[in-house]
Design a protein around this motif. Structure first.
Motif, mmCIF file in Angstrom:
data_model
loop_
_atom_site.group_PDB
_atom_site.id
_atom_site.type_symbol
_atom_site.label_atom_id
_atom_site.label_comp_id
_atom_site.label_asym_id
_atom_site.label_seq_id
_atom_site.Cartn_x
_atom_site.Cartn_y
_atom_site.Cartn_z
ATOM 1 N N ILE A 98 -0.852 -17.155 -7.837
ATOM 2 C CA ILE A 98 -0.092 -16.785 -6.642
ATOM 3 C C ILE A 98 1.368 -16.556 -7.021
ATOM 4 O O ILE A 98 2.006 -17.397 -7.655
ATOM 5 C CB ILE A 98 -0.170 -17.888 -5.573
ATOM 6 N N GLU A 99 1.881 -15.396 -6.637
ATOM 7 C CA GLU A 99 3.296 -15.078 -6.811
ATOM 8 C C GLU A 99 3.896 -14.788 -5.451
ATOM 9 O O GLU A 99 3.259 -14.161 -4.605
ATOM 10 C CB GLU A 99 3.489 -13.870 -7.728
ATOM 11 N N TYR A 100 5.126 -15.224 -5.242
ATOM 12 C CA TYR A 100 5.783 -15.071 -3.946
ATOM 13 C C TYR A 100 5.771 -13.614 -3.504
ATOM 14 O O TYR A 100 6.282 -12.716 -4.192
ATOM 15 C CB TYR A 100 7.227 -15.571 -4.029
ATOM 16 N N GLY A 101 5.185 -13.357 -2.331
ATOM 17 C CA GLY A 101 5.201 -12.031 -1.738
ATOM 18 C C GLY A 101 4.379 -10.987 -2.459
ATOM 19 O O GLY A 101 4.567 -9.785 -2.225
ATOM 20 N N LYS A 102 3.425 -11.404 -3.310
ATOM 21 C CA LYS A 102 2.640 -10.452 -4.073
ATOM 22 C C LYS A 102 1.177 -10.469 -3.648
ATOM 23 O O LYS A 102 0.580 -11.530 -3.468
ATOM 24 C CB LYS A 102 2.733 -10.758 -5.577
ATOM 25 N N SER A 103 0.619 -9.278 -3.518
ATOM 26 C CA SER A 103 -0.785 -9.143 -3.162
ATOM 27 C C SER A 103 -1.644 -9.083 -4.422
ATOM 28 O O SER A 103 -1.150 -9.225 -5.539
ATOM 29 C CB SER A 103 -0.986 -7.882 -2.315
ATOM 30 N N GLU A 104 -2.940 -8.880 -4.231
ATOM 31 C CA GLU A 104 -3.884 -8.813 -5.348
ATOM 32 C C GLU A 104 -4.754 -7.577 -5.169
ATOM 33 O O GLU A 104 -5.396 -7.410 -4.123
ATOM 34 C CB GLU A 104 -4.749 -10.083 -5.365
ATOM 35 N N ILE A 105 -4.778 -6.724 -6.163
ATOM 36 C CA ILE A 105 -5.608 -5.521 -6.112
ATOM 37 C C ILE A 105 -7.029 -5.900 -6.541
ATOM 38 O O ILE A 105 -7.241 -6.332 -7.677
ATOM 39 C CB ILE A 105 -5.045 -4.412 -7.005
ATOM 40 N N ILE A 106 -7.967 -5.733 -5.637
ATOM 41 C CA ILE A 106 -9.370 -6.056 -5.908
ATOM 42 C C ILE A 106 -10.100 -4.842 -6.460
ATOM 43 O O ILE A 106 -10.846 -4.929 -7.447
ATOM 44 C CB ILE A 106 -10.086 -6.544 -4.637
ATOM 45 N N LEU A 107 -9.916 -3.688 -5.820
ATOM 46 C CA LEU A 107 -10.536 -2.444 -6.250
ATOM 47 C C LEU A 107 -9.478 -1.343 -6.292
ATOM 48 O O LEU A 107 -8.703 -1.182 -5.339
ATOM 49 C CB LEU A 107 -11.643 -2.010 -5.279
ATOM 50 N N GLU A 108 -9.453 -0.600 -7.371
ATOM 51 C CA GLU A 108 -8.624 0.619 -7.441
ATOM 52 C C GLU A 108 -9.469 1.691 -8.119
ATOM 53 O O GLU A 108 -9.695 1.650 -9.330
ATOM 54 C CB GLU A 108 -7.325 0.382 -8.193
ATOM 55 N N GLU A 109 -9.954 2.615 -7.319
ATOM 56 C CA GLU A 109 -10.887 3.627 -7.777
ATOM 57 C C GLU A 109 -10.182 4.977 -7.961
ATOM 58 O O GLU A 109 -9.384 5.384 -7.113
ATOM 59 C CB GLU A 109 -12.029 3.792 -6.765
ATOM 60 N N LYS A 110 -10.502 5.663 -9.077
ATOM 61 C CA LYS A 110 -9.909 6.974 -9.309
ATOM 62 C C LYS A 110 -10.300 7.969 -8.225
ATOM 63 O O LYS A 110 -9.527 8.847 -7.854
ATOM 64 C CB LYS A 110 -10.343 7.493 -10.680
ATOM 65 N N GLU A 111 -11.540 7.833 -7.733
ATOM 66 C CA GLU A 111 -12.041 8.784 -6.735
ATOM 67 C C GLU A 111 -12.018 8.175 -5.330
ATOM 68 O O GLU A 111 -12.779 8.590 -4.446
ATOM 69 C CB GLU A 111 -13.466 9.202 -7.098
ATOM 70 N N ALA A 112 -11.146 7.214 -5.114
ATOM 71 C CA ALA A 112 -11.065 6.554 -3.798
ATOM 72 C C ALA A 112 -10.679 7.568 -2.720
ATOM 73 O O ALA A 112 -9.837 8.444 -2.938
ATOM 74 C CB ALA A 112 -10.056 5.436 -3.845
ATOM 75 N N GLU A 113 -11.300 7.410 -1.541
ATOM 76 C CA GLU A 113 -11.010 8.308 -0.417
ATOM 77 C C GLU A 113 -10.196 7.614 0.670
ATOM 78 O O GLU A 113 -9.741 8.268 1.607
ATOM 79 C CB GLU A 113 -12.314 8.844 0.172
ATOM 80 N N PHE A 114 -10.011 6.320 0.571
ATOM 81 C CA PHE A 114 -9.156 5.591 1.508
ATOM 82 C C PHE A 114 -8.799 4.236 0.885
ATOM 83 O O PHE A 114 -9.405 3.813 -0.112
ATOM 84 C CB PHE A 114 -9.835 5.415 2.870
ATOM 85 N N VAL A 154 -7.122 -3.974 -1.344
ATOM 86 C CA VAL A 154 -6.001 -4.853 -1.688
ATOM 87 C C VAL A 154 -6.080 -6.113 -0.836
ATOM 88 O O VAL A 154 -6.129 -6.034 0.404
ATOM 89 C CB VAL A 154 -4.645 -4.159 -1.462
ATOM 90 N N ASN A 155 -6.119 -7.255 -1.478
ATOM 91 C CA ASN A 155 -6.052 -8.555 -0.811
ATOM 92 C C ASN A 155 -4.575 -8.874 -0.582
ATOM 93 O O ASN A 155 -3.857 -9.232 -1.522
ATOM 94 C CB ASN A 155 -6.726 -9.612 -1.698
ATOM 95 N N LEU A 156 -4.115 -8.737 0.641
ATOM 96 C CA LEU A 156 -2.679 -8.874 0.919
ATOM 97 C C LEU A 156 -2.121 -10.242 0.533
ATOM 98 O O LEU A 156 -0.983 -10.359 0.095
ATOM 99 C CB LEU A 156 -2.405 -8.611 2.400
ATOM 100 N N ARG A 157 -2.889 -11.291 0.766
ATOM 101 C CA ARG A 157 -2.458 -12.674 0.525
ATOM 102 C C ARG A 157 -1.314 -13.099 1.446
ATOM 103 O O ARG A 157 -1.361 -14.151 2.052
ATOM 104 C CB ARG A 157 -2.052 -12.890 -0.940
ATOM 105 N N PHE A 158 -0.264 -12.289 1.516
ATOM 106 C CA PHE A 158 0.922 -12.612 2.304
ATOM 107 C C PHE A 158 1.015 -11.703 3.530
ATOM 108 O O PHE A 158 0.965 -10.477 3.415
ATOM 109 C CB PHE A 158 2.206 -12.436 1.482
ATOM 110 N N ALA A 159 1.157 -12.325 4.712
ATOM 111 C CA ALA A 159 1.488 -11.554 5.915
ATOM 112 C C ALA A 159 2.999 -11.508 6.083
ATOM 113 O O ALA A 159 3.527 -10.639 6.780
ATOM 114 C CB ALA A 159 0.848 -12.182 7.137
ATOM 115 N N LYS A 160 3.680 -12.457 5.456
ATOM 116 C CA LYS A 160 5.134 -12.478 5.419
ATOM 117 C C LYS A 160 5.568 -13.318 4.234
ATOM 118 O O LYS A 160 5.160 -14.472 4.133
ATOM 119 C CB LYS A 160 5.706 -13.071 6.712
ATOM 120 N N PRO A 161 6.355 -12.754 3.303
ATOM 121 C CA PRO A 161 6.783 -11.353 3.257
ATOM 122 C C PRO A 161 5.643 -10.455 2.775
ATOM 123 O O PRO A 161 4.790 -10.886 1.994
ATOM 124 C CB PRO A 161 7.922 -11.385 2.241
ATOM 125 N N LEU A 162 5.640 -9.241 3.258
ATOM 126 C CA LEU A 162 4.646 -8.278 2.794
ATOM 127 C C LEU A 162 4.974 -7.828 1.379
ATOM 128 O O LEU A 162 6.148 -7.817 0.968
ATOM 129 C CB LEU A 162 4.628 -7.058 3.715
#
Length: 608
Positions: A476-492, A518-526
């Motif tokens: 966990i890092e202050y104000g940092k989210s976690e990328i779960i999936l990042e697809e080259k051919e992602a449509e959304f 993206v797992n936001l983790r933080f609602a504040k700060p974004l």
């Protein structure tokens, strides 16, 4: 006998032996039904005879009874014609485990929070008098709830208004856990004091024998009775101007009927009947372990790992390493998973009773002097302490507790009074507040370790029940989210907050389209950097959360994108502007369209 009771009117012709048989059958009926469906068993087993007596004396189609919390209203429901509906108690589409005016004319308010019944009843009684009506109004409250600050405010007001309100104090010396505090000890002195009970019996016999001659003399004698009684048997209720009657045996129906029918008690002044009951009465296991039998889960429900269990175990582990950790709860030791903690680390554990406002202010005091408080309170109950979060926590520069908000989102069978749908909204606007939510149990453990070292108030939210376990959870890092999936051919791109990250991840089993997650983790700060990184890809953006869309994290992400000039197609998925009913959590998620399958359907339709 029970099958003959279609309405309270059927009680009025029963004799003593029939009443005893009825009480026994009601207990057998509740034990059978509630052990299958789940629900509040122990508290209802304790009030069977008391409910029979009340329904025998009063007509609750015109008289009013307002239950505090109302989890102890099962017997009331049975006697008022809802016995046949108990096969579906607390189930989706079935009757509620709390009072609900939509179910019956015998129910007055939809409630599930503690301490409010006396205030509401006093308002109703005052309105009836203004409108020239004389129906009785009864507040039914337990010994734990009456110690709540709201109840004391109402008691103070009663002393000023002097309205003829009736209070039934159901004293079983338990809340969910053991009742705590000085007020509980005050009540117990009435029960156990040999001198009090001897004097009380002699005094009542003496006062009863005083003759009454004429109206003026009658009033004089009544005043004399009260004066003598107050001097010899003083108590806190009498000091507030409330006539105190008790203690009363909660299993002697004939005596209770006689007392409740006595016009001297019900004429023109407020009165409190102090009734002694036993939580779990009639079921040996429930009498011996009333905390466990307070709220049973359905026997049909499968067991699963839960956020609550993870929190309890991790909290014990953390506190054993740091004596400055203090854990606070408000009469919810079992519900918040803190049984082990309370047993192993009693010096670091504080159960303040049903007093959420006090819990937060108390925690601020602990923090001021160098301790690190963790405040474990359900999301729906913490909203009672918003002012203390503002003044005693956020407004200060050096008060930084950790708030652990269990039952955030849809809590299941307890329904709308217990759903935690608003905590992001009522905490995000406070300066210095940090809002986080874990995707699974491992991430909750990491967030707890991280939160204990922060110099800001931290609010951790998670729902009742289980979670999808991810193979890893990055630091966990202050104000940092976690990328779960990042697809080259992602449509959304989907931004998820909390445990719905698992549901969002499982959409890959239903959707043919690839997507980023993206797992936001933080609602504040974004995590502004990551949000804008994906926004620059010009793909549609979807935010998924188990919270009210009004005031939720989706609004925060939308505001950020608008301020930065992005116009990506944007969709928020969460809880609509609606009070969701009771029912199994999985069914409620489906109803809200927040399970993986229904999320996939909604998104596919939106993209089409």
């Amino acid at each position: 006998m029970l099958e003959k009771i279609k309405s309270p009117e059927d009680l009025k012709t029963l004799h003593s032996l029939e009443i005893k048989a009825l009480a026994r059958e009601i207990r057998e009926f509740m034990i059978e039904k509630v052990q299958r469906t789940g629900g509040h068993l122990a508290s209802n087993l304790g009030v069977v005879e008391l409910m029979i007596a009340l329904h025998s004396v009063f007509d609750f189609k015109k008289d009013r009874i307002i239950f505090d919390v109302s989890h102890q209203s099962y017997v009331h429901k049975i006697l008022s014609g809802r016995r046949d509906e108990f096969n579906h108690l607390r189930e989706f589409g079935g009757i509620s485990g709390f009072t609900d005016p939509l179910e019956s004319v015998y129910d007055v308010f939809k409630v599930g929070h503690a301490g409010t019944s006396i205030s509401t009843a006093l308002g109703m009684k005052t309105a009836k008098e203004v409108l020239g009506r004389n129906e009785k109004v009864i507040a039914f409250i337990g010994d734990a709830s009456i110690s709540n600050g709201v109840a004391f405010e109402a008691i103070n007001h009663i002393g000023h208004l002097k309205k003829n309100l009736i209070i039934i104090l159901n004293d079983n010396q338990m809340s969910i856990s053991q009742t705590v505090g000085g007020f509980a000890k005050h009540l117990s002195r009435f029960i156990s004091g040999k001198f009090y009970n001897t004097i009380k019996q002699d005094l009542e016999s003496f006062l009863h024998d005083i003759p009454v001659i004429g109206d003026s003399v009658n009033q004089t004698i009544k005043n004399l009775k009260k004066t003598i009684k107050k001097q010899i048997t003083p108590n806190i209720f009498e000091e507030f101007g409330i006539n105190y009657i008790g203690p009363i045996d909660g299993y002697d129906v004939e005596q209770m009927i006689k007392i409740f029918s006595n016009s001297d008690y019900l004429s023109d002044e407020p009165v409190i009947f102090h009734v002694l009951t036993k939580k779990g009465k009639g079921l040996k296991e429930a009498e011996e372990n009333p905390t466990f039998y307070h709220g049973l889960s359905s026997s049909l429900k499968k067991k699963e790992d839960s956020f609550t269990a993870v929190f309890g175990e991790k909290m014990t582990e953390i506190a054993k390493k740091d004596p400055k950790i203090a854990v606070i709860t408000a009469a919810m030791t079992d519900g918040t998973g803190l049984n082990q903690f309370s047993e192993e680390l009693p010096a670091q554990y504080y159960d303040v009773g049903i007093a959420e406002e006090h819990a937060v202010a108390f925690a601020a005091g602990l923090a001021k002097e160098g301790l690190k408080p963790f405040i474990a309170i359900y999301s729906t109950f913490l909203q009672r302490a918003v002012d203390q979060i503002f003044q005693e926590v956020s407004l200060q520069e050096d008060i930084n507790p950790v708030f652990v908000m269990d039952r955030s989102g849809l809590c299941g069978e307890d329904g709308p009074t217990h759903h935690g749908a608003f905590d992001i909204a009522y905490t995000r606007f406070f300066p210095r507040a940090v809002l986080i939510s874990p995707k699974d149990g491992r991430e909750l453990e990491n967030m707890m370790e991280w939160a204990k070292d922060q110099n800001n108030p931290v609010f951790i939210r998670f729902p009742k029940g289980g979670f999808y376990s991810f193979p890893e959870s990055k630091a966990i890092e202050y104000g940092k989210s976690e990328i779960i999936l990042e697809e080259k051919e992602a449509e959304f791109t989907v931004f998820s907050y909390g445990s719905l990250t698992g549901e969002a991840y499982l959409m890959k089993d239903f959707l043919s389209k690839k997507f980023n997650l993206v797992n936001l983790r933080f609602a504040k700060p974004l995590d502004m950097e990551t949000i804008l990184y994906f926004a620059q890809k010009k793909l549609p953006i979807i935010v998924v959360e188990e919270h009210s869309l009004a005031g939720g994290v989706g609004e925060a992400v939308a505001s950020l994108l608008m301020e930065k000039g992005f116009n990506n197609p944007f969709l928020r998925l969460g809880l609509e502007d609606y009070y969701y009913p009771h029912g199994e959590r999985s069914l409620l998620l489906q109803t809200a369209g927040l399970d993986s399958k229904n999320l996939s359907v909604k998104i596919a339709r939106w993209l089409a």
